[in-house]
Design a protein around this motif. Structure first.
Motif, short mmCIF file in Angstrom:
data_model
loop_
_atom_site.label_atom_id
_atom_site.label_comp_id
_atom_site.label_asym_id
_atom_site.label_seq_id
_atom_site.Cartn_x
_atom_site.Cartn_y
_atom_site.Cartn_z
N UNK A 118 0.84 -1.19 0.00
CA UNK A 118 0.00 0.00 0.00
C UNK A 118 0.87 1.24 0.00
N UNK A 119 0.26 2.38 -0.33
CA UNK A 119 1.00 3.65 -0.30
C UNK A 119 1.52 3.93 1.10
N UNK A 120 0.71 3.61 2.11
CA UNK A 120 1.13 3.85 3.50
C UNK A 120 2.35 3.03 3.86
N UNK A 121 2.40 1.78 3.36
CA UNK A 121 3.57 0.94 3.63
C UNK A 121 4.82 1.50 2.97
N UNK A 122 4.67 2.01 1.75
CA UNK A 122 5.83 2.62 1.08
C UNK A 122 6.29 3.86 1.82
N UNK A 123 5.36 4.71 2.27
CA UNK A 123 5.73 5.90 3.04
C UNK A 123 6.52 5.51 4.28
N UNK A 124 6.00 4.47 4.98
CA UNK A 124 6.64 4.05 6.22
C UNK A 124 8.03 3.48 5.95
N UNK A 125 8.14 2.69 4.87
CA UNK A 125 9.45 2.12 4.55
C UNK A 125 10.45 3.22 4.21
N UNK A 126 10.05 4.20 3.41
CA UNK A 126 10.96 5.30 3.07
C UNK A 126 11.43 6.04 4.31
N UNK A 127 10.51 6.21 5.26
CA UNK A 127 10.88 6.87 6.51
C UNK A 127 11.87 6.02 7.30
N UNK A 128 11.59 4.71 7.40
CA UNK A 128 12.49 3.82 8.15
C UNK A 128 13.85 3.71 7.46
N UNK A 129 13.85 3.70 6.11
CA UNK A 129 15.12 3.67 5.39
C UNK A 129 15.93 4.93 5.68
N UNK A 130 15.23 6.05 5.84
CA UNK A 130 15.92 7.28 6.23
C UNK A 130 16.57 7.16 7.59
N UNK A 131 15.90 6.49 8.53
CA UNK A 131 16.50 6.27 9.85
C UNK A 131 17.70 5.34 9.77
N UNK A 132 17.66 4.33 8.88
CA UNK A 132 18.82 3.46 8.71
C UNK A 132 19.99 4.26 8.15
N UNK A 133 19.72 5.15 7.20
CA UNK A 133 20.79 5.98 6.66
C UNK A 133 21.36 6.90 7.74
N UNK A 134 20.49 7.43 8.60
CA UNK A 134 20.99 8.24 9.72
C UNK A 134 21.86 7.39 10.64
N UNK A 135 21.43 6.16 10.89
CA UNK A 135 22.20 5.27 11.77
C UNK A 135 23.58 5.00 11.20
N UNK A 136 23.69 5.00 9.86
CA UNK A 136 24.96 4.76 9.20
C UNK A 136 25.76 6.05 8.99
N UNK A 138 24.66 8.85 7.41
CA UNK A 138 24.33 9.55 6.16
C UNK A 138 23.07 10.38 6.34
N UNK A 139 22.78 11.18 5.33
CA UNK A 139 21.52 11.92 5.31
C UNK A 139 20.45 11.06 4.65
N UNK A 140 19.19 11.21 5.02
CA UNK A 140 18.13 10.42 4.39
C UNK A 140 18.12 10.60 2.88
N UNK A 141 18.13 9.48 2.16
CA UNK A 141 18.10 9.52 0.71
C UNK A 141 19.45 9.34 0.06
N UNK A 142 20.54 9.52 0.80
CA UNK A 142 21.86 9.46 0.19
C UNK A 142 22.21 8.07 -0.34
N UNK A 143 21.99 7.04 0.44
CA UNK A 143 22.39 5.69 0.04
C UNK A 143 21.48 5.11 -1.03
#
Length: 477
Positions: A118-136, A138-143
């Motif tokens: 669903x669109x909501x699941x994609x929104x949530x995944x993009x947000x969580x991927x941003x947190x993984x990039x922060x954990x590594x 990086x800035x959200x979206x860089x990787x």
């Protein structure tokens, strides 16, 4: 005779056991997708015992939701997985805490399951991927390739931060992912691409509210470009808005990279303009030191010196040929934007050609990457000879022409195409073969072409887009 002494078995470390329970749960969730009751109950006990919220174990809870309820955790997620130099001693309790947070962000990003998204699941995944990039680090979206200014392929996160060459260094008890960042970026992009494919994108685009929540990314842009001919009305308008937003974001980063070095060498034959902004204060003081008056403690200036700012700029023709087959989407998007930026430089005549089994001259729209991308037709085979037929007549002054050819070089007419490329090189034009100009740097190149380009003295550039920017600026200087 006395009996031999035996060393007592060391008591198990409870914190080490807790850490292992959390990571075993992570692995079980990722590879089995079935809830392991014993691991779930043991992990819940660990999380509650160390004072963390039980929502960390809820697969449906996003990192954003947890941070919203527990704001103090935001700082702990930032740089969570960035390696640090080893310190004396190990804080076992801190290791357990980090294991719980690392498990949460990895499970949310990597455990995407299957089926319709669903669109909501994609929104949530993009947000969580941003947190993984922060954990590594990086800035959200860089990787994920959304912004080519940093991230994978550039030595971004983890570079120069105490990454252990053995893979065991860094924060004790935290997986040392610093050395894996060049791999993580493309994998994240692949996961996002899979989610986009599993989502009913047309329905989302038809709802302006949902479409506005989408975060532009290379995976999403690829899907939009492939499907643009099947869209109309509100859905088409939403797709165009997303493409334009992405183009503007990438263009802003690339424009900064291009501007880091001026094009052309200083022309000292032209006197500098005598205005205040060109005044060379350091040189003026140095040249007038003989006029220093010790008695008055005053420097008398009888001559002013100014900086030369005029540069030699010979008109240069830049011909960019891009393979628009399905495997080269990243390069098509990035090079279209890059060509538009160079087209805006003084005395640079830019021509853009895209091809698969047919070739199209996109030069009339080269100043507008958005309009250029809307005219591309992604997919199909590759026949570079049709593109060469358009490119060769554009080489009027070989010594003042650079031809950039972007492709994976898996061609139908290999010998004939290479011979024409070698002829361009021998004519005196600068020929730059490029295997990929992506944000991640990942891409394969036909080894047959790679070896022959190397023998020709024009080795293939493959990797981050900044490599191509550097090559072009060096030629134009």
């Amino acid at each position: 005779m006395s009996e031999p002494r035996t060393e007592p078995t060391p008591a198990p470390d409870p914190d080490e056991n807790r850490r292992q329970v959390l990571y075993w749960r992570l692995l079980a969730r990722l590879f089995d997708h079935e809830e392991q009751a014993s691991l779930e109950s043991a992990s819940l006990a660990v999380v509650e015992d160390i004072g963390l919220p039980s929502a960390l174990l809820d697969p449906q809870a996003s990192v954003d939701a947890i941070v919203q309820c527990h704001p103090d955790l935001a700082a702990e997620f930032e740089g969570l997985m960035v390696p640090e130099p080893d310190e004396d001693g190990r804080d076992r309790a801190a290791e357990v805490r980090r294991a719980a947070l690392v498990s949460k962000v990895l499970l949310n990003v990597l455990g995407t399951g299957s089926g319709t998204v669903s669109a909501e699941q994609l929104f949530r995944w993009q947000s969580d991927a941003g947190w993984l990039e922060r954990a590594l680090g990086c800035k959200p979206g860089e990787l994920r390739g959304g912004r080519p200014g940093a991230g994978a392929g550039t030595g971004g996160a983890g570079a120069g931060r105490g990454v252990s060459p053995t893979g065991t260094g860094g924060r004790s008890g935290t997986p040392d992912l610093g050395n894996l960042i060049p791999t993580i970026g493309p994998e994240l992009a692949d996961i996002e691409a899979d989610l986009v494919k599993r989502m009913h994108l047309r329905e989302v685009l038809a709802d302006p509210a949902l479409a506005a929540r989408l975060t532009p990314s290379m995976s999403l842009i690829e899907q939009l470009l492939r499907d643009k001919d099947n869209l109309s009305g509100v859905a088409l308008a939403s797709a165009k808005d997303l493409i334009r937003r992405f183009v503007d974001e990438v263009a802003e980063v690339l424009r900064t990279q291009v501007a880091k070095a001026s094009v052309g060498t200083l022309d000292r034959s032209i006197p500098p303009k005598r205005v205040f902004r060109n005044l060379d204060i350091d040189r003026t003081i140095w040249k007038n030191l003989t006029n220093w008056s010790p008695e008055e403690e005053r420097l008398y200036v009888d001559r002013l010196f100014y900086r030369h700012t005029v540069r030699k700029t010979t008109p240069t023709r830049l011909i960019v040929v891009v393979d628009q087959s399905g495997s080269m989407v990243d390069s098509m998007v990035n090079c279209t934007i890059l060509a538009s930026i160079f087209a805006g430089l003084p005395k640079v005549d830019v021509h853009l050609i895209a091809y698969d089994t047919r070739a199209v001259d996109l030069t009339p729209w080269v100043h507008d990457p958005f309009e250029t991308l809307l005219r591309t037709q992604l997919g199909g085979g590759t026949d570079g000879t049709v593109a060469m037929a358009l490119a060769q007549p554009k080489i009027a002054e070989p010594r003042n022409t650079v031809v950039v050819w972007i492709s994976d070089f898996y061609e139908w007419h290999t010998d004939r195409l290479f011979e024409s490329m070698a002829a361009v090189h021998r004519s005196g034009a600068k020929f730059i073969p490029v295997g990929s100009v992506t944000s991640s740097g990942r891409g394969s190149v036909n080894p047959w072409f790679r070896e022959r380009f190397k023998d020709l003295g024009t080795p293939v550039i493959s990797g981050h887009i900044r490599k191509l920017v550097h090559e072009l600026k060096t030629f134009l200087a």
